[in-house]
Design an enzyme around this catalytic site. Structure first.
Site, PDB file in Angstrom:
ATOM      1  N   HIS A  19      48.772   0.434  26.493  1.00 28.34           N
ATOM      2  CA  HIS A  19      47.376   0.537  26.984  1.00 28.34           C
ATOM      3  C   HIS A  19      46.677   1.639  26.205  1.00 28.34           C
ATOM      4  O   HIS A  19      46.730   2.815  26.580  1.00 28.34           O
ATOM      5  CB  HIS A  19      47.397   0.829  28.492  1.00 28.34           C
ATOM      6  CG  HIS A  19      46.033   0.843  29.136  1.00 28.34           C
ATOM      7  ND1 HIS A  19      45.838   0.618  30.479  1.00 28.34           N
ATOM      8  CD2 HIS A  19      44.791   1.050  28.617  1.00 28.34           C
ATOM      9  CE1 HIS A  19      44.548   0.710  30.767  1.00 28.34           C
ATOM     10  NE2 HIS A  19      43.884   0.973  29.644  1.00 28.34           N
TER      11      HIS A  19
ATOM     12  N   HIS B 187      42.993   2.024  23.829  1.00 27.71           N
ATOM     13  CA  HIS B 187      41.789   1.462  23.218  1.00 27.71           C
ATOM     14  C   HIS B 187      41.600   2.154  21.877  1.00 27.71           C
ATOM     15  O   HIS B 187      41.433   3.380  21.840  1.00 27.71           O
ATOM     16  CB  HIS B 187      40.569   1.708  24.109  1.00 27.71           C
ATOM     17  CG  HIS B 187      40.728   1.136  25.489  1.00 27.71           C
ATOM     18  ND1 HIS B 187      40.206  -0.083  25.852  1.00 27.71           N
ATOM     19  CD2 HIS B 187      41.380   1.616  26.582  1.00 27.71           C
ATOM     20  CE1 HIS B 187      40.513  -0.334  27.129  1.00 27.71           C
ATOM     21  NE2 HIS B 187      41.232   0.680  27.583  1.00 27.71           N
TER      22      HIS B 187
ATOM     23  N   HIS C   4      42.167  -5.068  32.931  1.00 33.19           N
ATOM     24  CA  HIS C   4      42.016  -3.848  33.716  1.00 33.19           C
ATOM     25  C   HIS C   4      41.669  -4.287  35.145  1.00 33.19           C
ATOM     26  O   HIS C   4      40.736  -5.075  35.338  1.00 33.19           O
ATOM     27  CB  HIS C   4      40.876  -2.991  33.183  1.00 33.19           C
ATOM     28  CG  HIS C   4      41.185  -2.247  31.910  1.00 33.19           C
ATOM     29  ND1 HIS C   4      41.684  -2.858  30.796  1.00 33.19           N
ATOM     30  CD2 HIS C   4      41.065  -0.930  31.604  1.00 33.19           C
ATOM     31  CE1 HIS C   4      41.857  -1.932  29.846  1.00 33.19           C
ATOM     32  NE2 HIS C   4      41.484  -0.767  30.306  1.00 33.19           N
TER      33      HIS C   4
ATOM     34  N   GLU D 143      41.577   0.007  38.911  1.00 36.04           N
ATOM     35  CA  GLU D 143      41.407   1.380  38.416  1.00 36.04           C
ATOM     36  C   GLU D 143      40.394   2.033  39.362  1.00 36.04           C
ATOM     37  O   GLU D 143      40.737   2.891  40.157  1.00 36.04           O
ATOM     38  CB  GLU D 143      40.890   1.368  36.965  1.00 36.04           C
ATOM     39  CG  GLU D 143      40.623   2.755  36.390  1.00 36.04           C
ATOM     40  CD  GLU D 143      39.957   2.710  34.987  1.00 36.04           C
ATOM     41  OE1 GLU D 143      39.396   1.665  34.609  1.00 36.04           O
ATOM     42  OE2 GLU D 143      39.999   3.751  34.292  1.00 36.04           O
TER      43      GLU D 143
ATOM     44  N   ASP E 176      45.449   5.392  27.173  1.00 38.27           N
ATOM     45  CA  ASP E 176      44.115   4.814  27.399  1.00 38.27           C
ATOM     46  C   ASP E 176      43.138   5.189  26.282  1.00 38.27           C
ATOM     47  O   ASP E 176      42.960   4.409  25.342  1.00 38.27           O
ATOM     48  CB  ASP E 176      43.581   5.244  28.770  1.00 38.27           C
ATOM     49  CG  ASP E 176      42.607   4.245  29.384  1.00 38.27           C
ATOM     50  OD1 ASP E 176      42.390   3.179  28.778  1.00 38.27           O
ATOM     51  OD2 ASP E 176      42.075   4.527  30.478  1.00 38.27           O
ATOM     52  N   ASP E 177      42.487   6.344  26.398  1.00 35.36           N
ATOM     53  CA  ASP E 177      41.509   6.806  25.399  1.00 35.36           C
ATOM     54  C   ASP E 177      41.822   8.265  25.070  1.00 35.36           C
ATOM     55  O   ASP E 177      41.108   9.179  25.504  1.00 35.36           O
ATOM     56  CB  ASP E 177      40.091   6.677  25.973  1.00 35.36           C
ATOM     57  CG  ASP E 177      39.784   5.255  26.393  1.00 35.36           C
ATOM     58  OD1 ASP E 177      39.468   4.430  25.517  1.00 35.36           O
ATOM     59  OD2 ASP E 177      39.891   4.963  27.594  1.00 35.36           O
TER      60      ASP E 177
HETATM   61  N1  HPA Z   1      38.633   1.361  31.891  1.00 34.27           N
HETATM   62  C1  HPA Z   1      37.744   0.417  31.589  1.00 34.27           C
HETATM   63  N2  HPA Z   1      37.263   0.246  30.369  1.00 34.27           N
HETATM   64  C2  HPA Z   1      37.672   1.057  29.392  1.00 34.27           C
HETATM   65  C3  HPA Z   1      38.586   2.045  29.648  1.00 34.27           C
HETATM   66  C4  HPA Z   1      39.106   2.201  30.955  1.00 34.27           C
HETATM   67  O1  HPA Z   1      39.941   3.070  31.281  1.00 34.27           O
HETATM   68  N3  HPA Z   1      38.785   2.670  28.469  1.00 34.27           N
HETATM   69  C5  HPA Z   1      38.023   2.062  27.543  1.00 34.27           C
HETATM   70  N4  HPA Z   1      37.344   1.080  28.098  1.00 34.27           N
HETATM   71 ZN    ZN Z   2      41.838   1.193  29.472  1.00 33.47          ZN
END
Ligand code: HPA
Ligand code: ZN
Length: 338
Positions: free
Chosen positions: A14, A16, A194, A197, A275-276
């Site tokens: 996971h 991006h 996703h 969350e 994630d990011d």
């Molecule tokens: N959630 C939803 N969209 C996203 C995320 C995330 O954590 N990171 C990059 N796009």
């Molecule tokens: Zn994500």
């Protein structure tokens, strides 16, 4: 523990790619492409990385992606991430990219995907990191736009493994994309999304039942629904959890409140991911380390999380067997079990 985590063989499921754009690279690409950033310095940009929720992050994330213009930009972005993976002993990756973030500002579809694939191929050959690429649809955009994106991806069908669903979760339920996900599955692509969350546990049910997902990205709100928890256990559905992301976006108030180890101990197939990382303060090893610091994650739990990251990846059975045997060896050296 830090050395233990670094040396442990693992995958990342996971991530991006646009979220791995470090401020330094953002400034470098802005200069290269003659773009003016609305921040005076790297430090000022980093200072802006304080988010109260997912949307506040997404607003900056889409703005940051504006500096990505050429195929070489996407190559450089992906290559920088691959080098991090090499340094952190991440041996297989399944990164996401968001074509609509780029096509919507006039960048042709082929530019991001060719730059990304060229770097991933180089990473495979030169760094020994295997990969499967996942194309995400932005859920705040229309079904029609997602269909158009899937159409543009058709020539790259064999370079893609799965489609995913990201961006603003609340108010954009899985059902909005059930038809385009069905079309993707008919093309032979796997699906992930996703869900859970910020959105409710119901979105996890819907991702499973309406989108046919093989894995759920995040999924931490499953814990609110005991029947769903039992289903995730019974059907061995993996969750790609991102602890530092959850903390930065206020999904949990404190890392001490995070439920990942509780879920692990209850038999849910959780994995650890970043994630990011450029926005949330750390790559995959920093995420494992945060779990040790705040929750007292043991070496045995870390190995179980890494084993899940291999077992529930989309790598070939041969590749998985190879990675699991490396992890097995590592576990034995530390008196742990797989
Ligand atoms: N959630 C939803 N969209 C996203 C995320 C995330 O954590 N990171 C990059 N796009
Ligand atoms: Zn994500």
């Amino acid at each position: 523990m830090e050395r233990f985590i670094t040396n442990m063989p693992k995958t990342e499921l996971h991530l991006h790619l646009e979220g791995s754009l470090e401020p330094e690279m953002m400034f470098r690409l802005a200069k290269r492409n003659n773009i003016e950033l609305p921040f005076p310095s790297v430090e000022a940009l980093r200072d802006a990385y304080n988010f109260n929720n997912l949307q506040e992050f997404l607003d900056l994330y889409y703005q940051g992606a504006d500096v990505l213009q050429t195929e070489q930009d996407f190559y450089d972005l992906t290559w920088a991430y691959l080098q991090r993976c090499k340094a952190e002993n991440v041996m297989h990756i399944e990164p996401f990219f968001d074509p609509q973030t780029h096509t919507d500002r006039g960048i042709p579809f082929d530019i991001p995907i060719t730059g990304i694939l060229r770097a991933l191929e180089d990473g495979q050959v030169r760094l020994g990191i295997s990969y499967k690429l996942i194309m995400c649809f932005l859920r705040h955009l229309s079904e029609e736009s997602a269909f158009e994106t899937l159409r543009q991806a058709t020539p790259y069908r064999n370079q893609l493994t799965a489609v995913g669903l990201d961006s603003s979760e609340k108010g954009n339920p899985p059902e909005k994309f059930s038809r385009v996900f069905e079309a993707a599955r008919e093309m032979g692509l796997l699906t992930v999304a996703h869900a859970g969350e910020e959105g409710p546990a119901q979105y996890i049910w819907d991702a499973l039942d309406l989108l046919g997902v093989s894995r759920v990205d995040h999924g931490v709100r499953a814990i609110e629904d005991p029947i769903l928890m039992q289903r995730l256990i019974d059907e061995s559905i993996a969750l790609t959890v991102c602890p530092l992301s959850n903390l930065k976006l206020c999904v949990f108030r404190r890392m001490e409140d995070h439920n990942i180890l509780d879920m692990l101990d209850r038999g849910i197939k959780v994995t650890v991911n970043s994630d990011d990382p450029a926005y949330f303060g750390g790559y995959v090893n920093a995420n494992y380390l945060a779990l040790e610091k705040a929750l007292g994650m043991t070496k045995q739990q870390a190995i179980k999380l890494a084993a899940n990251s291999i077992e529930f990846s989309f790598a070939s059975e041969t590749r998985k067997a190879r990675l699991l045997s490396e992890l097995q060896l590592f576990a034995r050296q530390h008196q742990c079990e797989l």
